[in-house]
Design an enzyme around this catalytic site. Sequence first.
Site, mmCIF file in Angstrom:
data_model
loop_
_atom_site.group_PDB
_atom_site.id
_atom_site.type_symbol
_atom_site.label_atom_id
_atom_site.label_comp_id
_atom_site.label_asym_id
_atom_site.label_seq_id
_atom_site.Cartn_x
_atom_site.Cartn_y
_atom_site.Cartn_z
ATOM 1 N N GLU A 48 2.554 1.953 -3.441
ATOM 2 C CA GLU A 48 1.061 2.256 -4.571
ATOM 3 C C GLU A 48 0.575 4.149 -4.072
ATOM 4 O O GLU A 48 1.049 4.840 -5.197
ATOM 5 C CB GLU A 48 -0.344 1.760 -3.900
ATOM 6 C CG GLU A 48 -1.391 2.346 -4.353
ATOM 7 C CD GLU A 48 -2.536 2.447 -3.369
ATOM 8 O OE1 GLU A 48 -2.875 3.917 -3.343
ATOM 9 O OE2 GLU A 48 -2.874 1.710 -2.836
ATOM 10 N N HIS A 49 1.115 4.355 -2.444
ATOM 11 C CA HIS A 49 1.434 5.557 -2.966
ATOM 12 C C HIS A 49 2.612 6.337 -3.120
ATOM 13 O O HIS A 49 2.462 7.422 -3.841
ATOM 14 C CB HIS A 49 1.300 6.104 -0.870
ATOM 15 C CG HIS A 49 -0.079 6.222 -0.369
ATOM 16 N ND1 HIS A 49 -0.440 7.543 0.394
ATOM 17 C CD2 HIS A 49 -1.267 5.285 -0.276
ATOM 18 C CE1 HIS A 49 -1.981 7.312 0.805
ATOM 19 N NE2 HIS A 49 -2.358 5.596 0.491
ATOM 20 N N HIS A 67 0.617 -1.017 -0.289
ATOM 21 C CA HIS A 67 -0.195 -0.169 0.111
ATOM 22 C C HIS A 67 0.721 1.243 0.102
ATOM 23 O O HIS A 67 0.547 1.887 -0.807
ATOM 24 C CB HIS A 67 -0.881 -0.101 1.463
ATOM 25 C CG HIS A 67 -1.677 1.574 1.104
ATOM 26 N ND1 HIS A 67 -0.848 2.097 2.763
ATOM 27 C CD2 HIS A 67 -2.508 1.898 1.159
ATOM 28 C CE1 HIS A 67 -2.274 2.667 2.540
ATOM 29 N NE2 HIS A 67 -2.617 3.101 1.579
ATOM 30 N N GLU A 101 -4.334 7.668 7.222
ATOM 31 C CA GLU A 101 -5.934 7.046 7.114
ATOM 32 C C GLU A 101 -5.944 5.607 7.246
ATOM 33 O O GLU A 101 -7.179 4.862 7.470
ATOM 34 C CB GLU A 101 -5.204 6.257 5.162
ATOM 35 C CG GLU A 101 -5.574 5.572 4.251
ATOM 36 C CD GLU A 101 -4.483 5.141 3.307
ATOM 37 O OE1 GLU A 101 -4.145 5.589 2.833
ATOM 38 O OE2 GLU A 101 -5.513 4.453 1.777
#
Lengths: 425, 435
Positions: free
Chosen positions: B71-72, B68, B143
């Site tokens: 991905e950012h 994740h 998040e």
Amino acid sequence: MPNYMRSRLANGINLFIHPTVKFKTILVQLIFHRALREDDVTESSLLPSVLQRGSVNYPNRMAIAHRLEELYGTDLISGVTKKGERQMVTFALDLVHDQYLPGESSLLKKSLEVLSDVVTNPVLDGESFKEDYVTQEKEQHEKLIKGLINDKIAYSVERCLQHMCENEPFGVFKYGSVERLKAIDGAKLYRYYRHFLRESRADLHISGDLDAAEVSALAQQVFGFERGVEEALAATTVQKNIGDVRYVKEELDVSQGKLVLGYRTGVTYADDDYFPLLVYNGILGSFPHSKLFQNVREKASLAYYTYSRLEKHKGLMLISSGIEVDNYERALEIIHRQLSDMTRGDFTKEDLENTRSGLRNQFLVEEDSQSLVVNRVLDDMLVGREENTTELLKRLDAVSREDVARVSANVCLDTVYFLTKKGGA
Amino acid sequence: MVRLLENQLLKEKVYMRQIAPGLEVFVLPKKGYVKKYVTYAANFGSIDSRFIVEGEDKELSVPDGVAHFLEHKLFEDEEGNVFDRFARLGASSNAFTNFNNTAYLFSCTDYFTECLDLLMDFVQTPYFTLESVEKEKGIIEQEIRMYEDNAQWRIFFNLLAAMYKEHPVRVDIAGTVESIRQIDKDVLYKCYRTFYHPSNMALFVVGDVDPGRVMAQVEANISKRNYKELGEIKRIYPSEPAELGQDFVRQELVVSQPLLNLGFKERDLGYQGERLFKKELTTNLVLDVVFGSSSKLYNELYEEGLIDDEFDAGYVAEKDYGHTILGGKTVDADRLLERLTVGIKVAKKNGISAAQFEHYRRKAMGEFLKSFNSLEFITNNFLAYHFRQINFFTYLDVLQSVTLADVNSRLHQHLVEDSMVRSLILPKNSYSHPG
């Protein structure tokens, strides 16, 4: 607008037929318009659930669900939404088009008959809805009202609006209140329903690969019930002059703080200045390239989500962001700076053009969704706009830096709401 | 060579081609659509936390949340922010990471060719610096905090953490605030090198486009990069025992009423492809018969006020794990649990009739057809199934191959009490409804 045909059923329901060949489904929306009022919303938002408990031909929830499944899983969904100071009560059908179902030739007719039975032919006990259905749905509705807290983002936005518009109809919560709910019973709700069905303005939208004449005859046949004179609806009030900024803090035992800022823009979808405002909001906060995302998130690492959006029928703008509670002052300061940069015209030509392209894209792709097309027509009807997509895009293209500066001068902060930790900042 | 797969009932075609060194490309033309939607995905998700890096022989164990995080970070390169470049083209871009895959996507109306190259370019150009990696930690921490307040999310991850003893599906996709602090640019580069090779990726294009031209453009973009063939990626998953980690887990949060989820742990594992697809569709038919909105059980529970219309049941089918999760909000979790347990026993005693079976199969068919309006739905499903060796277009055929005997045996075999986990969220007593 993408082409549609508008007509009127004998009982005054407005019929909109949207012929299009690219979808696999037919979408039907039956929309009742109500004034957004404290003494109406509890009833209007409870009503669809009670109607979905049983009709004369499908006398309970299970019978309705079973029939819809038989119709290849046709969805029948109801909901309420606020558009300015109107409450829209919608019953929608989403069904497969016959051409994808070998041996099937009348799924729309069969589905419309279920919808019509549910909306216009409820199972009754004399001059009353069945009391056990009403009692159970009142309990479910109370849970729905209280359940707003379960989504902290939606909760904080709603609380900000409630504070900001506490003396205006717009501050009314769309599901109503527990107090008013308590006073409702089967007979009272039935009286309300008779009035609702006969006197609310109503629109029927049907979108799909259709023959307009055929569908129009079908709609007349299925929705031919008798109606009275429609109630007049007041226009949404747009407030411009406000006093001091109101600061509200609420404490809950949460992990993340939610910061919501409510602004008055003085401009609605009815105004020519709506397009400059749309561009303003885009540069400020509705895209990842916007100032809020770039400064609050990417540069300062304060938030994961941070955006601004317009309430286009009420002339409001909201900024919403999830932050560490200790960062309240810092986040507020950065947000204020983005707004003052906007007012000073401190944005690049690229910011302006990227935003224009992004908005253009958003207008164009609406045509790929049946529900977005219906929603556009509904918005247009509410303000009397009669422009197609090409004409709207022309207005967007014409927006200049000066136009953005003009609307930015009217954007006024009204309320700062912060949902914070117990004992937090 | 381009392969063409056509579905007569759906009236859709998908063009497929493998482009050297191993990228699978799919194009589904949608006549009349204004939007073009493209996703470039890597077969790399949050569960891929132990593996052997290409060219090394030692196992690497990475901090939770790396897929994740990566991905950012791919959205930044030497020239700056990728969002800005999509914005210039009037397109919107995004990405998501789940347990199994990472997907990068854009949607556009104009400048499709430029957008497609931009997507492929930025995904194939990793650029991580010490500074940018540190900066991202604050964003991802928020998040994670956002999800900590989300009861639906918490009840789900609490359930998985209880159900699984070893398998990394028990860990939150984004990791934890502590685990992401351990991430640095070296580990990101190692993951990138291992998993972002074209042969571990797939590209899906849907919209009113010309398949031949799309294929040629993708090939040109890939071939100029001189990729070497990739050896086998060695992913290491711990062996997961059949028994549960815990059978009960609870947490208190600020919510208006309790939430109860029941999970059933899969024991029939270890395969992909059509067999896995059939198991998934069979299980979903069983869940619809027993818990669906026209079932007797659902309607009794609804009338008693024990559930609301968000009550739901669904099954997840992967090669190395699988589970059913059902439940929702309730006023009385103990009573709901008891009623569901009895309901399952009654369902097993009664069995599923031929009429029920055909009824729900017809509904499933209609729902599948309806979903093909959505470019996002088509793309996400096609890719997710592709990485499990399943062609999503075969849905209706596989659904037809399920028999009444299949659903009845599945009902008895899957919904068994000793594979059941209860996950509960209770309201913090400090909260009362305002106004």
